[in-house]
Structures are given as C-alpha cells and as structure tokens.
Design an enzyme around this catalytic site. Sequence first.
Site, PDB file in Angstrom:
ATOM      1  N   THR A 168      -2.344  11.019   5.254  1.00 52.63           N
ATOM      2  CA  THR A 168      -1.939  12.334   4.754  1.00 52.63           C
ATOM      3  C   THR A 168      -3.276  12.943   4.372  1.00 52.63           C
ATOM      4  O   THR A 168      -3.495  14.407   4.784  1.00 52.63           O
ATOM      5  CB  THR A 168      -1.413  12.244   3.362  1.00 52.63           C
ATOM      6  N   ALA A 189      -6.661   3.468  -4.401  1.00 57.40           N
ATOM      7  CA  ALA A 189      -6.490   2.187  -4.290  1.00 57.40           C
ATOM      8  C   ALA A 189      -6.726   1.729  -2.753  1.00 57.40           C
ATOM      9  O   ALA A 189      -7.318   0.799  -2.422  1.00 57.40           O
ATOM     10  CB  ALA A 189      -5.095   1.707  -4.656  1.00 57.40           C
ATOM     11  N   ASP A 190      -6.372   2.667  -1.836  1.00 59.19           N
ATOM     12  CA  ASP A 190      -6.583   2.397  -0.420  1.00 59.19           C
ATOM     13  C   ASP A 190      -8.021   2.711  -0.021  1.00 59.19           C
ATOM     14  O   ASP A 190      -8.482   1.822   0.775  1.00 59.19           O
ATOM     15  CB  ASP A 190      -5.738   3.706   0.452  1.00 59.19           C
ATOM     16  N   ARG A 191      -8.762   3.405  -0.640  1.00 59.92           N
ATOM     17  CA  ARG A 191     -10.154   3.529  -0.461  1.00 59.92           C
ATOM     18  C   ARG A 191     -10.697   2.337  -0.796  1.00 59.92           C
ATOM     19  O   ARG A 191     -11.998   1.752   0.172  1.00 59.92           O
ATOM     20  CB  ARG A 191     -10.703   4.981  -1.093  1.00 59.92           C
ATOM     21  N   ASP A 217       0.942  -1.160   0.011  1.00 54.83           N
ATOM     22  CA  ASP A 217      -0.149   0.131   0.034  1.00 54.83           C
ATOM     23  C   ASP A 217       0.902   1.304  -0.017  1.00 54.83           C
ATOM     24  O   ASP A 217       1.478   1.599   1.091  1.00 54.83           O
ATOM     25  CB  ASP A 217      -1.049   0.056   1.366  1.00 54.83           C
ATOM     26  N   TYR A 250     -20.340   5.577  -7.620  1.00 54.16           N
ATOM     27  CA  TYR A 250     -19.545   6.880  -7.620  1.00 54.16           C
ATOM     28  C   TYR A 250     -19.513   7.321  -9.110  1.00 54.16           C
ATOM     29  O   TYR A 250     -19.551   6.573 -10.146  1.00 54.16           O
ATOM     30  CB  TYR A 250     -17.927   6.202  -7.277  1.00 54.16           C
TER      31      TYR A 250
END
Length: 261
Positions: free
Chosen positions: A137, A113-115, A13, A105
């Site tokens: 962040t 990608a993290d979401r 990640d 969406y």
Amino acid sequence: MEEAAEKNVLAVDVGNTVTKLGLFAGERLLGTWRLTTPERLTADEAWLQLTGALSALGVSAVDGAILGCVVPPLSDTWVEALSRASASRPLVVGPGLKTGVRLRYDDPSEIGADRVADVVAARASYGAPVVVVDLGTTTNFEVVDQAGAFVGGIIAPGAALGARSLNDAAARLPMIELRQPSTVIGRNTRSAMESGVVLGEVARIDGLLDAIAEETGQEAPVVLTGDSARELSALLRHQTTVDESLTLRGLHMLWETNQRR
C-alpha cells in the site's frame, strides 16, 4: 541423544491491503497464504481463515505464532485467533519485543511491524549494509548501515494507491491495472496512466536509491519485496534481489530471537 523436534511456527503479517501468513517448521517455510485485509474482522472469522490455511498442510495447531500488524483495530482480533491455534500466547511485534537490531530512529515505537521484520531478515540474509524496498500500500525503503543498524528510511504512496487516487480524484480517469506500458508516451488515457503510475514508480525507486547512496556515501545491495516486486525489478536501473518471503522470514526470526532466555 535425540534432536529436539522442529517447532511449527505461524507468522502473520497484517498489512493495510493484504494479510500474509507463513507456516515454518524450523527454518523451512512450508507454505504461504494471502488474504485480503478487511475493514472489520471478528476473531471467529480470523480463526476460520487460519484453520483453512493450516488444514491445507495437514496441521491443526502450531507450537508458536507471531503477529506483525499495521492495522491497529485488527490486532486484538488476530491475537485472539492465533491464541486458539497456538500452544502459547502469540508474540506481537511492538515495543518490548527483542529485535537484535539497533534501531536508530527518533521514536522506535513508530516503526511498523513489517519494516522491523524486513530489516531483521535482510540483515540476516544479505549482510550489511543493505537497502530494502517493500512494495505494498506504501512503498517503504529501509536502510541498514555498515554496522548493521537500522538508520531510517522512506515512506511513499504505493503504485496501487496512486492508481486508486487518480481514479477517485479525477472523474474522467478510469481505474487501471498495474502493468508495464509498451511505450513511455501514452496514446490513450489508460496507457498514459499506466506509464505515469508504473514507470513513475520505477523512476521514483531508482531516483531514491541514487539519493540514498549519495547521502550514505556507499552503494549497498538492494532487496525488493512485496507486491509486483518481480515485475518492477525487471524495469529498474539498479540491480536488485527479489525476496518475496522476506517479511514472513523476518517475523519468524523475531519469534526465534524472543525464545532465547
């Protein structure tokens, strides 16, 4: 009949500030590592970081790998490095990858990608509806409805970014550590900034969770992950579950989903 051997899968990640690696054997998370995300990185440098992390667990190669990267200039670098470590070409979270989740969406390709990984893991681990708050962040809120669909979320500056912005924009304001102040009303510059940044972040999270519940018309379990999740969870009015490996598990689940033909 012998059972198939568990596959070792490496999940990476790459965030704007921190890069996280997780090694899985089947469903078990064997170990995790955190690296600072540099502005520039060569494939050889990424390979050295990978081999150092893997050797700590006595592993020299993996059966598969998956990359979630929100820093586009580093994506090809990590793909090349992961290709050296993996028996197959690494998967990259993005358009064309099966998620198993309906993404309501406007443009699903915009979702980081993290979401996506957070939503996949939260739905699998905590059911639906569920709200994820990922502290990095940026502070990201991901909302999954009762039907299990990702219906959208919120992106705000993270607490560390807020602290850096104060230091960068105001000549007389120092850089501070993110820690809980002893009082709300600061009696010196540092404690005033700690209150504004840390307690301000807490108030914002609580307020936005209230607004999400009002807009959706239902209360949902809240999962906190990312930097300082455990510390901030203790300060929130809302009851939350801290899940520090959520994103890495979501990446691993995405890898598994895309092995099924």
